[in-house]
Design a protein around this motif. Sequence first.
Motif, PDB file in Angstrom:
ATOM      1  N   UNK A  50      49.396  42.300  -5.689  1.00 33.47           N
ATOM      2  CA  UNK A  50      48.965  43.548  -6.317  1.00 33.47           C
ATOM      3  C   UNK A  50      48.806  44.578  -5.209  1.00 33.47           C
TER       4      UNK A  50
ATOM      5  N   UNK B 246      48.440  33.950 -15.178  1.00 32.62           N
ATOM      6  CA  UNK B 246      48.222  32.780 -14.317  1.00 32.62           C
ATOM      7  C   UNK B 246      47.687  33.336 -13.004  1.00 32.62           C
TER       8      UNK B 246
ATOM      9  N   UNK C 152      37.454  40.021  -9.561  1.00 32.23           N
ATOM     10  CA  UNK C 152      37.651  40.966 -10.665  1.00 32.23           C
ATOM     11  C   UNK C 152      36.405  41.046 -11.545  1.00 32.23           C
TER      12      UNK C 152
ATOM     13  N   UNK D  71      40.592  50.349 -12.681  1.00 31.83           N
ATOM     14  CA  UNK D  71      41.162  49.491 -11.637  1.00 31.83           C
ATOM     15  C   UNK D  71      40.613  48.076 -11.796  1.00 31.83           C
ATOM     16  N   UNK D  72      41.489  47.129 -11.757  1.00 33.04           N
ATOM     17  CA  UNK D  72      41.061  45.738 -11.794  1.00 33.04           C
ATOM     18  C   UNK D  72      41.807  44.979 -10.715  1.00 33.04           C
ATOM     19  N   UNK D  73      41.279  43.844 -10.376  1.00 38.06           N
ATOM     20  CA  UNK D  73      41.955  42.989  -9.410  1.00 38.06           C
ATOM     21  C   UNK D  73      42.619  41.860 -10.183  1.00 38.06           C
ATOM     22  N   UNK D  74      43.923  41.847 -10.174  1.00 36.86           N
ATOM     23  CA  UNK D  74      44.630  40.817 -10.930  1.00 36.86           C
ATOM     24  C   UNK D  74      45.996  40.574 -10.298  1.00 36.86           C
ATOM     25  N   UNK D  75      46.205  39.394  -9.856  1.00 37.58           N
ATOM     26  CA  UNK D  75      47.533  39.000  -9.356  1.00 37.58           C
ATOM     27  C   UNK D  75      48.065  37.956 -10.326  1.00 37.58           C
ATOM     28  N   UNK D  76      48.942  38.390 -11.166  1.00 34.95           N
ATOM     29  CA  UNK D  76      49.444  37.517 -12.225  1.00 34.95           C
ATOM     30  C   UNK D  76      50.684  36.769 -11.734  1.00 34.95           C
ATOM     31  N   UNK D  77      50.587  35.466 -11.687  1.00 36.87           N
ATOM     32  CA  UNK D  77      51.697  34.668 -11.145  1.00 36.87           C
ATOM     33  C   UNK D  77      52.599  34.102 -12.239  1.00 36.87           C
ATOM     34  N   UNK D  78      52.289  34.416 -13.471  1.00 34.27           N
ATOM     35  CA  UNK D  78      53.092  33.847 -14.552  1.00 34.27           C
ATOM     36  C   UNK D  78      54.436  34.570 -14.636  1.00 34.27           C
TER      37      UNK D  78
END
Lengths: 341, 201
Positions: free
Chosen positions: A118, A158, A167, B1-8
């Motif tokens: 991100x 995921x 978060x 704003x959010x913290x999100x690392x989406x690995x899908x």
Amino acid sequence: MPASLPKAFQPYSKLFNMVPHDVVGIEWRSDSLRALRLKRNRTLHLEGCAVLRSLPPTGEARLSLPPHLKGVHAGLLYSGEDAVVKLLTLPGHTVLDESHVRDAMGLKGDDQMRIGFQVLREGTRRAEHRILAASMPEPVAAGLPAMLADLRPVPYTLELSPIALLNAFFMTQPAREEAITGLIFADVDYCLFAFFRNRELLLIRRYGQGSAGVLKHISHKLGVDAQTANDIVRSGAVDLSAAVADVVTPLIRQITLSRDFIERHANQPVGSMFLGGSPTVAQALQSALQTTLRVDCLEWTPFEDAGLDLSPFPELLEQPWSFYAAFGSCLGILDTEGATA
Amino acid sequence: MKLQVNLIRGDERRSASPVSLKTVGVALGLLLLGGLLITVGLKFYRIAELTHHLEQVQRLTSDLNRRETAEKQRDTLLERIQAYESELAFWLDSAFDWAPLLHDLARETPAQIQIERLRLQQSTLDRDGRLRRIPQVSLQCRVESVTPEPLIREFHAMLVRKSGDPESFPEDFRPLPGADDASPAHGFRMTLRFAPPEETP
């Protein structure tokens, strides 16, 4: 993506469940699975939570949730040791694609690790990119979504548990512009600490020892089994500060060094520290931090900060901290206005 | 704003709707395609129908043209036949009945007058675009008499009564060769015109 739906179509998005409104966060931990269901109509509603039997995250077994946890979308969380979270700083001219981020994470040519990132701050010619990157083993990344074979919930995200925890902190704490804020969280398998300034993530570190490591050390030191050690810790009858200190001292040292680095780098003192997680570690950390850092640690209680009523859920009242990551994942999915990399 | 690392990955996601947007999209697409195909098919059918109708009309037109040509040819032929018929009718209607005249000549011609040559003819006359046949009789006679004039006048008068032509006169009255006073013989000619039959009241 649902967030980019034109406004004219948004009333119909619920018809096709395009915008998540009923989410269950499921965290794979070494000891168990933690699931928490959250709904959003006009306000947030906690629909249920449960501690489920642990399943290997390989995709061979099928996960069937209890009916009260069958939300529409699912946020899957993984917190294994092989999961890596890094805050990267890349030159502003770098093209932000997967290969460059993979190189920066030291995973060049490693196809067995799935990565994602991100962009926290877009760089320019003079300013650097700031990227939050994550990686996890490809078999696990492919296996977790495959475990949800029922009609509902369907896999939506995921993530790694540490980022979901951050978060949860991000979305339940108001921005503090006046000073740097720190968060320390003690989980079963790891401890996490991070520093923020005005909602900007400055540093994140994961320490490989959690409450399980502390209990193991206590049981080894006292010569008792794990269950007995757990009972001893719960009862508080024996002073275990010395045994706990053996485990948390390296962590305190890392936190101190990181705090000093951040203060020098940002030229600003750390104003407040939040502490949450397993009481086994958190209590030891709290007293140690007050002594070492000379900073008062505030208890981090995201459910209360979000105005949720926990009384109908005994699992939450017993170990609320063990659902923080699932809660953070749900908040991230329900926040459709936010940016997703 | 959010913290999100989406690995899908995209292929690991499923639609949460019983009726997925993709299915609806595909169904709508198929419906549109089907509708388009039906419309195009109907247009092609209509074009084929019109082409077939045009071919029929062209065949009919061609047949009508052929029949018109044949009709015109028949009309021309009919006009010609009608012209022939008219002409034949004219000839039939204008035919002069010579029998009464010849009968009268045989019965009333004086004995002293001998008809040496009798020529019956009809000439055509175009009057005001209508053809008329003018019957005409030419006589060359021989009279054997000492006083031929009264005989000739009487004979002439008889013929004038028959023909109604007062303008004819005996002509070329002359003594015949070989005659003498004892047996005088003279010749004369006379031409009389009869009124056309159709003009006969």
